[in-house]
Every structure is written in structure tokens, then in C-alpha cells.
Write an enzyme that holds these catalytic residues in place. Structure first.
Site, short mmCIF file in Angstrom:
data_model
loop_
_atom_site.label_atom_id
_atom_site.label_comp_id
_atom_site.label_asym_id
_atom_site.label_seq_id
_atom_site.Cartn_x
_atom_site.Cartn_y
_atom_site.Cartn_z
N SER A 104 -3.15 -20.74 22.06
CA SER A 104 -3.07 -19.60 21.14
C SER A 104 -2.76 -20.03 19.70
O SER A 104 -2.01 -20.98 19.48
CB SER A 104 -1.98 -18.65 21.62
OG SER A 104 -1.71 -17.66 20.65
N TYR A 128 -6.66 -16.30 15.74
CA TYR A 128 -6.50 -15.01 15.06
C TYR A 128 -6.87 -15.29 13.61
O TYR A 128 -6.25 -16.15 12.97
CB TYR A 128 -5.05 -14.54 15.12
CG TYR A 128 -4.65 -13.90 16.44
CD1 TYR A 128 -5.40 -12.86 16.98
CD2 TYR A 128 -3.51 -14.32 17.12
CE1 TYR A 128 -5.03 -12.27 18.19
CE2 TYR A 128 -3.13 -13.73 18.32
CZ TYR A 128 -3.90 -12.71 18.84
OH TYR A 128 -3.54 -12.11 20.02
N THR A 154 -10.42 -14.03 18.83
CA THR A 154 -9.97 -12.77 19.40
C THR A 154 -10.39 -11.63 18.49
O THR A 154 -10.04 -11.60 17.30
CB THR A 154 -8.45 -12.80 19.61
OG1 THR A 154 -8.17 -13.88 20.52
CG2 THR A 154 -7.93 -11.50 20.21
N LYS A 225 -13.63 -13.05 22.06
CA LYS A 225 -12.74 -12.58 23.14
C LYS A 225 -12.24 -11.18 22.84
O LYS A 225 -11.65 -10.95 21.79
CB LYS A 225 -11.54 -13.53 23.26
CG LYS A 225 -10.45 -13.04 24.21
CD LYS A 225 -9.34 -14.06 24.36
CE LYS A 225 -8.29 -13.64 25.37
NZ LYS A 225 -7.34 -12.66 24.83
N HIS A 249 -7.32 -7.57 26.42
CA HIS A 249 -6.08 -8.23 26.01
C HIS A 249 -4.97 -7.98 27.04
O HIS A 249 -3.80 -7.82 26.70
CB HIS A 249 -5.66 -7.72 24.63
CG HIS A 249 -5.00 -8.74 23.74
ND1 HIS A 249 -5.61 -9.26 22.63
CD2 HIS A 249 -3.79 -9.34 23.80
CE1 HIS A 249 -4.79 -10.12 22.04
NE2 HIS A 249 -3.68 -10.19 22.73
C1 LIG Z 1 2.52 -12.01 26.48
C2 LIG Z 1 1.08 -12.16 26.18
C3 LIG Z 1 0.70 -12.79 25.01
C4 LIG Z 1 -0.65 -12.92 24.70
N1 LIG Z 1 -0.99 -13.60 23.57
C5 LIG Z 1 -2.31 -13.73 23.27
C6 LIG Z 1 -2.69 -14.46 22.11
O1 LIG Z 1 -1.88 -15.05 21.41
N2 LIG Z 1 -4.02 -14.49 21.82
C7 LIG Z 1 -4.96 -13.88 22.60
O2 LIG Z 1 -6.15 -13.93 22.29
N3 LIG Z 1 -4.61 -13.21 23.71
C8 LIG Z 1 -3.32 -13.13 24.08
N4 LIG Z 1 -2.98 -12.48 25.21
C9 LIG Z 1 -4.03 -11.92 26.10
C10 LIG Z 1 -4.48 -12.95 27.14
O3 LIG Z 1 -5.22 -13.99 26.52
C11 LIG Z 1 -5.39 -12.33 28.22
O4 LIG Z 1 -6.45 -11.63 27.62
C12 LIG Z 1 -4.66 -11.41 29.19
O5 LIG Z 1 -3.34 -11.85 29.42
C13 LIG Z 1 -5.41 -11.36 30.50
O6 LIG Z 1 -4.81 -10.49 31.38
P1 LIG Z 1 -3.83 -10.94 32.58
O7 LIG Z 1 -2.53 -11.29 31.96
O8 LIG Z 1 -3.77 -9.71 33.41
O9 LIG Z 1 -4.48 -12.12 33.30
C14 LIG Z 1 -1.63 -12.38 25.57
C15 LIG Z 1 -1.24 -11.76 26.76
C16 LIG Z 1 0.11 -11.66 27.08
C17 LIG Z 1 0.47 -11.04 28.40
#
Ligand SMILES: Cc1cc2nc3c(=O)[nH]c(=O)nc-3n(C[C@H](O)[C@H](O)[C@H](O)COP(=O)(O)O)c2cc1C
Length: 354
Positions: A104, A128, A154, A225, A249
Site C-alpha cells: 500500500s 493513491y 486505487t 482497483k 474496497h
Molecule cells: C484496514 C484496511 C485498509 C485498507 N487499506 C487499503 C489501501 O491502503 N489501499 C487500497 O487500495 N485498499 C485498501 N484496502 C482495501 C483492500 O485492498 C481490499 O480491497 C479489501 O480489503 C478486500 O476485501 P476483504 O478484506 O474482504 O478481503 C484496505 C482494507 C482494509 C480492511
């Protein structure tokens, strides 16, 4: 690992309640968070019989990169909150399992330090786009120089969704928090609330044109994404993206957004074989991976399950989660008469009236 929901309970017991809520929670009333899991579960199989499943193979590639299973590790912010080795342990566990980690922008380890500590296994960088496009360009250059194989842009976060658990908990990032992938303004560094620092730094004015800029600047494949519609997926590809990830997300942005299992067929249809399509959100077992592949995903990503592995066992825990998904997918493929991924198609699922 017996079951990923049991693992989540184990992780929950170890984590500070505010930290657990930060990772587990979603936006608003968490409708989409719940729908993601429920939508995969609601799909039922039409297993094939008498197909010789003596040897099941699930090896594949994503953007030409070898994967020992069709599962990647999604980008998740601030992993040192979950385990002291944070992103480095996540990278080691992912590499040990033969998968690809997406690091990330909001990593708590500098993007260069991940390959330095965890070796040069294939890895992608999640971007980002920042308000300051000069800083954004710097980040992209650094990611290329550090050997990342793709930029995962993203596209669903012009602003951050409102996470009620964090509001209720009064959750703040630890005082020593810094976005390790500086540059970052003093104001954003000082902000201990995730949504505040995101609002200060992240660009709300992204358009399809940024994809073209990014592809040119990075000279790397750009993966968009956070796409939930076929028309948007096609526009991303037209603008220069190489692939798309169907994602909401993890239910953290627009509450009420469609579950990814329900969005995937439209995107796969519209893309019509032009590009690889991946999906994430609510994948909680090997049968969910098989469902996503049957709907046309090349591979899936897991976010929270990998975090629970990290919380309970560091690098070994991450590896255990991926190995668990591998074992469950292996069994599901055998029991559905699909000895390899080429045999997995939409006929494997019961057609439901939407
Ligand atoms: C706590 C947390 C932080 C996240 N941070 C990012 C991030 O920094 N960048 C991003 O593109 N997606 C982020 N995501 C989304 C994840 O990449 C992903 O799309 C999502 O967690 C998938 O769903 P799942 O947790 O049910 O497997 C984050 C998700 C969570 C739960």
C-alpha cells in the site's frame, strides 16, 4: 488453520479492540461489508463428476507473473499496527506461499524496505494519487526502481468512506504513525485520524486521464482497483490500464455499493477477454475463490484474511492463510470435477435470477 472465521476470532482476541475495529469494519451501516461475504456464499455449484481429479493444478499467472494459487494479497494500510514486523512479515509469508503481495501507499514500511528485507519476490505497488502530482510521480519512480512489477491504482477513494466503528471508538493512529512512504505534508503527518490525513493528501480530482499519465510515467502495467461497472472497466482499459480489479474496497467506501460477486459478471462481460479481471472483497474460503474464477476472475485478492494471519502468526501466519486457501481450493476443484483452471467456467454455478 481450520476456518478463516475462527482465525478472525483468534486475531480479535489478540488485538487492541480499536485496532481490530479499524481492520474489521466498513463504511456506514456496513451493508456492503456484509453483502460481500453473503453474495459469494449464495452462489451454488453444479459439480461435475467422473472427470479424473487425481491431480489438481491451480497454478496460473497474473500479468505474466507466476502464481502458485490464484490468490494475491490485497493492499492494506499500516500493517505494523497488527504485527511489529508489519509489511515485511506480510511480504515474507506471501512469497513463501508463492503469491504476490500488493504493498500500500499507506504502508508503515518504506516501499524500498520491503524488497530489502523480504527479498525480490514479485510484488506490486498500490498507488493513491496524491494532490501533489510531483510527489505522486516520485512515488511511482521509486516503486519502479525498487522492482515493483505493476502499479495498482486505487480508483474508488477520491475521499474516504465514513467508518462508524472508528468514530464510535474515537480511534486514532498511534502517535508515532508516519506514512513511511513520505513525502507527506506536516499537516497530514500530524493527523492521527486516517480520514483526516487522507483528505489532506489524497487527490479527489482523479479522472481516466490520470491512468494514461501513470502508464507513461511508470512504464509499468497499471491495474485499476475498485471498478464495479463494465462501462468503467472498459474506460479504464481505453485510458491505458492493463487490467482491472473488481472491488468495493472491502465495504469501506460507498456503503450500499454492490457486492463484488454481483458486479463481477457485468465487468467480465464488458471486458470480453481484452484484459485480466481480478476481484476482491469477502473471499473467505477456497470455495469462494472457485466461485470468483467461475464468474471469470483471473485471480482474487484477500485483505482481512491475510491480516488475521499476520496478527496471529506473523509471516508464518500469512503463509498459513494462503496454504489454507490452497488446500480448500484444491478440494473444491476435485469435488467439482475441475482438475485445472481451464476447466473452471460459469457452467459450474447455478444460474440465479438477479
Ligand atoms: C484496514 C484496511 C485498509 C485498507 N487499506 C487499503 C489501501 O491502503 N489501499 C487500497 O487500495 N485498499 C485498501 N484496502 C482495501 C483492500 O485492498 C481490499 O480491497 C479489501 O480489503 C478486500 O476485501 P476483504 O478484506 O474482504 O478481503 C484496505 C482494507 C482494509 C480492511
Amino acid at each position: 488453520v481450520l476456518d478463516l472465521s475462527a482465525l478472525e476470532e483468534e486475531a480479535r482476541a489478540r488485538l487492541d479492540p480499536g485496532v481490530y475495529d479499524f481492520y474489521a469494519g466498513g463504511a456506514g451501516h456496513e451493508l456492503t461489508l456484509a453483502d460481500n461475504v453473503a453474495a459469494w456464499s449464495s452462489l451454488r455449484f453444479r459439480p461435475r463428476v467422473l472427470r479424473d481429479v487425481g491431480a489438481v493444478s491451480m497454478e496460473t499467472t497474473a500479468l505474466g507473473t507466476q502464481l502458485s494459487l490464484p490468490v494475491l494479497v490485497a493492499p492494506v494500510a499500516h500493517q505494523r499496527m497488527v504485527h511489529p514486523e508489519g509489511e515485511i512479515a506480510m511480504a515474507r509469508g506471501t512469497a513463501a506461499a508463492g503469491s504476490v503481495m500488493v504493498v500500500s501507499t499507506r504502508s508503515s514500511t518504506a516501499l524500498e524496505d520491503v524488497p530489502a528485507a523480504a527479498g525480490d519476490a514479485p510484488r506490486w505497488f498500490q498507488l493513491y494519487v496524491l494532490r501533489d502530482r510531483g510527489w505522486t510521480a516520485e512515488l511511482v519512480d521509486r516503486a519502479r526502481e525498487a522492482g515493483y512489477g505493476a502499479i495498482v491504482l486505487t480508483v474508488d477513494t477520491p475521499l474516504l468512506g465514513r467508518h462508524l466503528r472508528e468514530v464510535r471508538d474515537g480511534f486514532e493512529l498511534p502517535a508515532d504513525f508516519g506514512m513511511a512512504n513520505a513525502p507527506m505534508s506536516t499537516a497530514a503527518r500530524a493527523a492521527t485520524r486516517y480520514d483526516v490525513s487522507a483528505r489532506i493528501e489524497q487527490a479527489p480530482d482523479l479522472t481516466f486521464a490520470d491512468i494514461g499519465w501513470l502508464a507513461e510515467r511508470s512504464r509499468l502495467p497499471v491495474v485499476a482497483k475498485g471498478v464495479l461497472r463494465g462501462d468503467d472497466a472498459v474506460s479504464c482499459l481505453d485510458a491505458g490500464a492493463t487490467a482491472v480489479i473488481v472491488s468495493n474496497h472491502g465495504g469501506r467506501q460507498l456503503d450500499g455499493a454492490v457486492a463484488t460477486a454481483h458486479a463481477l459478471p457485468d465487468v467480465v462481460d464488458a471486458v470480453a477477454g481484452r484484459a485480466e479481471v481480478y476481484a476482491d472483497g469477502g473471499i473467505r474460503g477456497g470455495t469462494d475463490v472457485l466461485r470468483a474464477l467461475a464468474l471469470g476472475a483471473r485471480a482474487v485478492l484477500v485483505g482481512r484474511p491475510a491480516l488475521w494471519g499476520l496478527a496471529t502468526g506473523g509471516a508464518e501466519g500469512v503463509r498459513a492463510v494462503l496454504d489454507h486457501l490452497r488446500a480448500e481450493l484444491d478440494l473444491a476443484m476435485a469435488l467439482s470435477g475441475t482438475p485445472d483452471l481451464a476447466a473452471v467456467g460459469p457452467d459450474l454455478l447455478v444460474r440465479t435470477v438477479p
